[in-house]
Scaffold this active site. Structure first.
Site, PDB file in Angstrom:
ATOM      1  N   CYS A  54      15.248  25.689   5.755  1.00  0.00           N
ATOM      2  CA  CYS A  54      14.637  26.513   6.800  1.00  0.00           C
ATOM      3  C   CYS A  54      14.119  27.852   6.243  1.00  0.00           C
ATOM      4  O   CYS A  54      13.252  28.479   6.840  1.00  0.00           O
ATOM      5  CB  CYS A  54      15.642  26.788   7.915  1.00  0.00           C
ATOM      6  SG  CYS A  54      16.446  25.290   8.506  1.00  0.00           S
ATOM      7  N   ASP A  65      18.765  14.135  10.602  1.00  0.00           N
ATOM      8  CA  ASP A  65      17.406  13.695  10.939  1.00  0.00           C
ATOM      9  C   ASP A  65      17.246  12.179  10.945  1.00  0.00           C
ATOM     10  O   ASP A  65      16.316  11.651  11.551  1.00  0.00           O
ATOM     11  CB  ASP A  65      16.400  14.279   9.941  1.00  0.00           C
ATOM     12  CG  ASP A  65      16.215  15.779  10.107  1.00  0.00           C
ATOM     13  OD1 ASP A  65      16.829  16.355  11.019  1.00  0.00           O
ATOM     14  OD2 ASP A  65      15.450  16.356   9.316  1.00  0.00           O
TER      15      ASP A  65
END
Ligand code: FAD
Length: 608
Positions: free
Chosen positions: A74, A314
């Site tokens: 991120c 994910d």
């Protein structure tokens, strides 16, 4: 066995032993579990460290095909932009620390190639040497993440075109910027694309964003992205909405991005951020149950259709937290929590995943946009019942210096019954304090609260932090008042309908009543509106028709609400136009201050 059946794992004796609850006194009696984890970043590293905290006896092996574990993907755009000044800061923990502090056998540059579920073994390749070997397991956690989607267009493999996933990706991108990159094209106007564009601009790179949809940040409702769009334009980012890259070509030392519109954009570098898809190859080849979007089906304890195998992050198909439908929502927080829950399940704890709300936030220059739960377009697409309100409060008391305004949109269930008013989603855009309000509403959603609860929510207040009536309370007041019938509300779509102005002027549609001052009215107003300031309304009731609905509005909704209350009590058919002129402007940023009623590009883009 289906994945639902597998929720009650523990049918075979070995299984029952392995998942029996942790009891320190009986630890030595339990055969140590051999736990293998595939993927060493968000979900995988969380599962590994949690597993060690739960069991000193377990043998834990973490396979990561890249050179790094537990890095902050991120943070990568901000490293490229120089906001994060060193690469080391992106490395949250090292293999060495996982070995020393957690006694985890970390094997970086080791790729898991296949799973043999019958013998409970995986085949692994040591990437440095090419050596292949097998490793047995009692429990296996899959956390291989997702891979960036790359458009299948000519030239996509040319040098200078990048996606973002591993630290090596950002190394290449940063090296290109450091070498004096002048011009870049970002394909995709979602979270990663916008963060990247901002950081390119920080580095003095002329940047174009190409986005297929007519709006930026597709998970949000289009009107809520208007301030982001304006901010990018203010910072000279070139935007191509409703267009797409159909080919890339090498031209001299650089690239050209060919757009569907026929335009060609020169670029020294292209960054593609058009979404991700679950990296499900191992699971598919092992015959695990897979959802329609490619995610590995799991139960609330992250167990796949094979009770010895968990999937997190994910790669997993989870359930969204509001209606409980299967969903694929790739975010770091959920991946970390799921990793913990999978480890808990391996060691017999009863933790259960509550589902993902999609709570997210992005900062683009001085604007922050955040959301949680469902968007309006999702609710509409799924045919759900909903109502919405907009409020435009300041982040803290207006009299304290530095107050910044925000727009908060709240979506809720209007249907009568015990769940009336249940919050379904919220989005906010503005300056400081946007994240705090969405976080508060995220908790409200998770707790199943209603708009009536938001009226009562007690939040910290001092002038520099909030208001005695916090934006969250304000949204609750407006929504609850709407449900109680205190102030009927018409949505902005009513006046955005093509031809509305003409019909209104011909007396065939509602009449918009602008209750702001004449000066405000002169600066811009809704098509076909008449102006009576709220202070003069009681004296000028005779100017209003009694045979047509009156739509009151002001700048943000408050004076419109007062006018609505006045007219209601004088027997008019009246509604407050939700969110006022400011909301109209979010829908129609290009609309000239005229009464011609033309639908704008933006309004058309929102499908109204
Ligand atoms: P990952 O963290 O992707 O880890 C998977 C790992 O598994 C990879 O390192 C991979 O090499 C390894 N692996 C895969 N296959 C194998 C194999 N066969 N053998 C061994 N190893 C394997 N989310 C947010 O919530 N907020 C943000 O601000 C945000 N910003 C982001 C910015 C960027 C640039 C990116 C790329 C993502 C961002 N995300 C953000 C998304 C977030 O990073 C992911 O949702 C999260 O990392 C998913 O965790 P994961 O464990 O499922 O997968």
């Amino acid at each position: 066995m289906t994945w639902r059946q597998s929720a009650s794992a523990g049918e075979d004796p070995e299984d029952r032993r392995a998942v029996s609850p942790i009891n320190p006194a009986s630890q030595s009696a339990v055969r140590p579990v051999k736990l293998l984890i595939v993927g060493g970043v968000a979900g995988g590293a969380s599962a590994a460290t949690r597993a060690r905290r739960l069991s000193e006896d377990a043998e834990i092996i973490l396979f990561e095909k890249g050179p790094d574990v537990s890095f902050a993907n991120c943070g990568m755009p901000y490293y490229a932009g120089g906001v994060i000044d060193s690469r080391e800061k992106l490395v949250v923990t090292t293999p060495e620390r996982l070995r020393r502090r957690f006694a985890i056998d970390v094997r970086t540059r080791h790729e898991v190639l296949a799973i043999d579920r019958d013998s409970r073994r995986v085949r692994v390749r040591e990437l440095e040497t090419g050596r292949e070997y097998e490793e047995s397991y009692d429990r296996l956690v899959l956390a291989p993440g997702a891979v960036p989607v790359t458009p299948e267009v000519p030239g996509i493999d040319l040098p200078g075109i990048f996606t973002l996933r591993a630290l090596e990706d950002i190394d290449h991108i940063k090296a290109g910027i450091d070498a004096g990159l002048k011009r870049a094209v970002v394909v995709g106007g979602g979270f990663i694309g916008l963060e990247f564009a901002e950081n390119l601009v920080h580095r003095g790179v002329a940047t174009t964003i190409v986005e297929l949809q007519q709006q930026l940040l597709p998970p949000l409702d289009a009107e809520m992205t208007t301030p982001i769009l304006a901010s990018l334009v203010r910072h000279d980012v070139d935007l191509r909405l409703g267009d797409s890259a159909v080919a890339f070509e090498q031209v001299g030392q650089g690239l050209e991005v060919c757009l569907a519109s026929g335009e060609r954009l020169p670029a020294g570098m292209v960054v593609v951020g058009v979404g991700v898809r679950p990296l499900n190859t191992l699971a598919v080849e092992a015959g695990l149950e897979i959802g329609p979007r490619g995610g590995v089906r799991v139960d609330e304890q992250m167990r796949t259709s094979d009770p010895a195998i968990h999937a997190v992050g994910d790669v997993a198909e989870i359930r969204e937290a509001i209606f409980g439908e299967p969903a694929q929502i790739p975010l770091a927080g959920p991946a970390n929590r799921q990793g913990r829950i999978a480890a808990d399940a391996v060691f017999g704890r009863e933790s259960r995943y509550r589902g993902t709300q999609g709570t997210s936030v992005v900062g683009v220059f001085e604007v922050t946009a955040a959301s949680t739960g469902f968007s309006e377009k999702q609710l509409r697409r799924e045919g759900r019942h909903y109502r919405k309100v907009y409020v435009h409060p300041a982040n803290h008391a207006g009299y304290y210096p530095g107050a910044e305004s925000m727009t908060l949109k709240l979506l809720f269930d209007p249907q009568p019954g015990p769940r009336q008013g249940r919050i379904l989603g919220a989005q906010a855009v503005g300056g400081h304090g946007v994240d705090k309000r969405i976080d508060v509403i995220a908790i409200a959603i998770q707790s199943g609260l209603t708009v009536y609860d938001l009226e009562e929510t007690e939040l910290a207040y001092a002038p520099q932090y909030g208001s005695a009536k916090d934006p969250v309370n304000m949204a609750g007041f407006v929504a609850a008042g709407l449900l109680r019938g205190d102030h009927p509300q018409a949505d902005m779509e009513t006046v955005l309908e093509p031809g509305f102005a003409e019909r209104s002027q011909a007396g065939e549609a509602e009449i918009p009543l602008d209750v702001r001052t004449p000066e405000e009215f002169a600066r811009g107003h809704l098509p076909a509106a008449i102006n009576i300031p709220v202070e003069e309304l009681r004296a000028r009731l005779g100017e209003l028709p009694r045979n047509r609905r009156v739509l009151c509005y002001c700048q943000v909704g408050y004076r419109g609400y007062l006018a609505t209350r006045i007219l209601l009590q004088h027997g008019f058919d009246v509604a407050n136009l939700g969110g006022g002129y400011k909301t109209f402007r979010l829908h129609c940023p290009d609309e000239p201050a005229a009464a011609d009623g033309r639908a704008t590009r933006q309004a058309a883009a929102v499908g109204r």
